[in-house]
Write a protein that holds these residues in place. Structure first.
Motif, short mmCIF file in Angstrom:
data_model
loop_
_atom_site.label_atom_id
_atom_site.label_comp_id
_atom_site.label_asym_id
_atom_site.label_seq_id
_atom_site.Cartn_x
_atom_site.Cartn_y
_atom_site.Cartn_z
N MET A 1 0.84 -1.20 0.00
CA MET A 1 0.00 0.00 0.00
C MET A 1 0.87 1.24 0.00
O MET A 1 1.82 1.34 0.78
N GLY A 2 0.52 2.20 -0.87
CA GLY A 2 1.23 3.47 -0.90
C GLY A 2 2.17 3.63 -2.08
O GLY A 2 2.61 4.74 -2.36
N TYR A 3 2.47 2.52 -2.77
CA TYR A 3 3.41 2.58 -3.89
C TYR A 3 2.87 1.79 -5.09
O TYR A 3 2.06 0.89 -4.96
N ARG A 4 3.40 2.14 -6.26
CA ARG A 4 3.28 1.30 -7.44
C ARG A 4 4.64 1.32 -8.14
O ARG A 4 5.43 2.26 -7.97
N CYS A 5 4.90 0.31 -8.90
CA CYS A 5 6.20 0.18 -9.56
C CYS A 5 6.06 0.50 -11.05
O CYS A 5 5.22 -0.09 -11.74
N GLU A 6 6.85 1.45 -11.53
CA GLU A 6 6.86 1.82 -12.94
C GLU A 6 8.30 1.83 -13.44
O GLU A 6 9.14 2.58 -12.92
N ASN A 7 8.58 0.99 -14.44
CA ASN A 7 9.93 0.93 -15.01
C ASN A 7 10.99 0.72 -13.93
O ASN A 7 12.03 1.40 -13.90
N ASP A 8 10.68 -0.23 -13.01
CA ASP A 8 11.59 -0.58 -11.91
C ASP A 8 11.79 0.56 -10.91
O ASP A 8 12.75 0.54 -10.13
N LYS A 9 10.92 1.55 -10.92
CA LYS A 9 10.99 2.64 -9.96
C LYS A 9 9.74 2.66 -9.09
O LYS A 9 8.64 2.40 -9.58
N TRP A 10 9.92 2.95 -7.82
CA TRP A 10 8.80 3.01 -6.89
C TRP A 10 8.19 4.41 -6.94
O TRP A 10 8.88 5.40 -6.67
N ILE A 11 6.91 4.48 -7.26
CA ILE A 11 6.18 5.74 -7.34
C ILE A 11 5.13 5.79 -6.23
O ILE A 11 4.39 4.82 -6.02
N ILE A 12 5.07 6.91 -5.52
CA ILE A 12 4.10 7.06 -4.43
C ILE A 12 2.70 7.25 -4.98
O ILE A 12 2.48 8.08 -5.87
N VAL A 13 1.74 6.48 -4.45
CA VAL A 13 0.31 6.67 -4.73
C VAL A 13 -0.24 7.49 -3.59
O VAL A 13 -0.44 6.99 -2.47
N GLN A 14 -0.48 8.77 -3.82
CA GLN A 14 -0.73 9.71 -2.74
C GLN A 14 -1.93 9.34 -1.87
O GLN A 14 -1.88 9.44 -0.65
N GLU A 15 -3.02 8.89 -2.50
CA GLU A 15 -4.22 8.54 -1.71
C GLU A 15 -3.92 7.41 -0.73
O GLU A 15 -4.33 7.46 0.43
N GLU A 16 -3.19 6.41 -1.20
CA GLU A 16 -2.82 5.29 -0.31
C GLU A 16 -1.77 5.72 0.70
O GLU A 16 -1.78 5.27 1.86
N ALA A 17 -0.86 6.60 0.28
CA ALA A 17 0.18 7.09 1.19
C ALA A 17 -0.44 7.84 2.37
O ALA A 17 0.03 7.74 3.52
N ASP A 18 -1.51 8.58 2.11
CA ASP A 18 -2.19 9.31 3.18
C ASP A 18 -2.79 8.34 4.20
O ASP A 18 -2.83 8.64 5.40
N ILE A 19 -3.26 7.18 3.73
CA ILE A 19 -3.80 6.16 4.64
C ILE A 19 -2.68 5.61 5.53
O ILE A 19 -2.85 5.44 6.74
N VAL A 20 -1.53 5.34 4.92
CA VAL A 20 -0.38 4.84 5.68
C VAL A 20 0.02 5.86 6.75
O VAL A 20 0.26 5.50 7.91
N LYS A 21 0.08 7.13 6.38
CA LYS A 21 0.44 8.18 7.35
C LYS A 21 -0.57 8.23 8.49
O LYS A 21 -0.20 8.41 9.66
N LYS A 22 -1.86 8.06 8.17
CA LYS A 22 -2.90 8.10 9.19
C LYS A 22 -2.75 6.92 10.15
O LYS A 22 -2.92 7.07 11.37
#
Length: 247
Positions: free
Chosen positions: A1-22
């Motif tokens: 939760m909070g990330y997706r992988c694009e071209n071997d790079k980790w990209i933050i998924v902001q909506e999910e990242a906000d859940i992790v922070k909460k």
């Protein structure tokens, strides 16, 4: 939760990242794993796999995952059998490598470390009948090694050895002394099963060796759905509990 992988790079998924922070914020504000679970379900927030029901074990793993502070532990598992592709947890059989700043962080290192400290603090607490919380007074058990390692992850009490219906089991001391209502979520463990688990995960030859366990294991936390083996080298091994594994 909070990330997706694009071209071997980790990209933050902001909506999910906000859940992790909460989730991190709720824990540092004093919420228990169960209360966080109820909060997420009450807000109809789904897990990373789309489930509506959260397991406390999943929340616990979010707290312990170093990836949320931007680091990565490599080689957590290794391929034991290349023919069938069977993988095993790496608990010392192979080298492991820790990489800092490997990708964008969702949680600051300071917040992550505070959560680790808070988890360790709560394990050392005991909840009394009047609602007060006091430090655990676990006593050294010179007769049985497991008596010094097994700790209830819910109330912080040590586990005690008992013989019931011809089986040797370990049970939370709070539950024994004050009844099931005082620690309803503690699990009773079958002694033979926990020794088998330690043999397979901690001992190199797959057989339980008390001396190896003594040298490698700091403590074993028992929760309702899983147990966590905390090794002295800071590795942690989570084992899911099912009915046939309990006492």
């Amino acid at each position: 939760m909070g990330y997706r992988c694009e071209n071997d790079k980790w990209i933050i998924v902001q909506e999910e990242a906000d859940i992790v922070k909460k989730i991190y914020q709720l824990y540092l504000d004093g919420s228990t794993l169960q209360q966080i679970k109820e909060y997420l379900e009450g807000k109809q927030i789904k897990t990373a796999t789309g489930k509506e029901i959260w397991a406390t074990a999943v929340i616990q793993k979010i707290f312990k995952n170093e990836k949320y502070k931007g680091d990565s532990m490599l080689e957590k598992t290794y391929t034991e059998d290349f023919i069938i592709g069977r993988k095993s947890k790496n608990v010392g059989q192979r080298g492991r490598y820790y990489v800092t700043n490997s990708h964008p962080a969702i949680i600051s290192t300071e917040v992550f470390d505070r959560v680790q400290e808070e988890m360790n603090r709560r394990v050392r607490l005991v909840y009394k009948e009047d609602g007060t919380v006091v430090p655990s007074t676990r006593k050294y058990n010179g007769k049985y090694l497991l008596g010094n390692l097994l700790v209830c992850g819910n109330c912080g009490a040590s586990y005690r050895r008992r013989t019931e219906r011809g089986k040797v089991v370990w049970r939370c001391a709070t539950r024994i002394e004050k009844g099931k209502d005082r620690c309803a979520d503690s699990s009773t463990l079958n002694e033979e099963w926990i020794k088998t688990v330690l043999g397979e995960t901690v001992c190199e030859n797959g057989n339980y060796d008390e001396e190896i366990v003594r040298n490698r294991v700091e403590k074993i936390l028992i929760f309702n759905e899983y147990l966590e083996i905390c090794c002295k080298n800071d590795d942690k091994i989570s084992i899911k509990l099912t009915k046939n594994k309990l006492g």
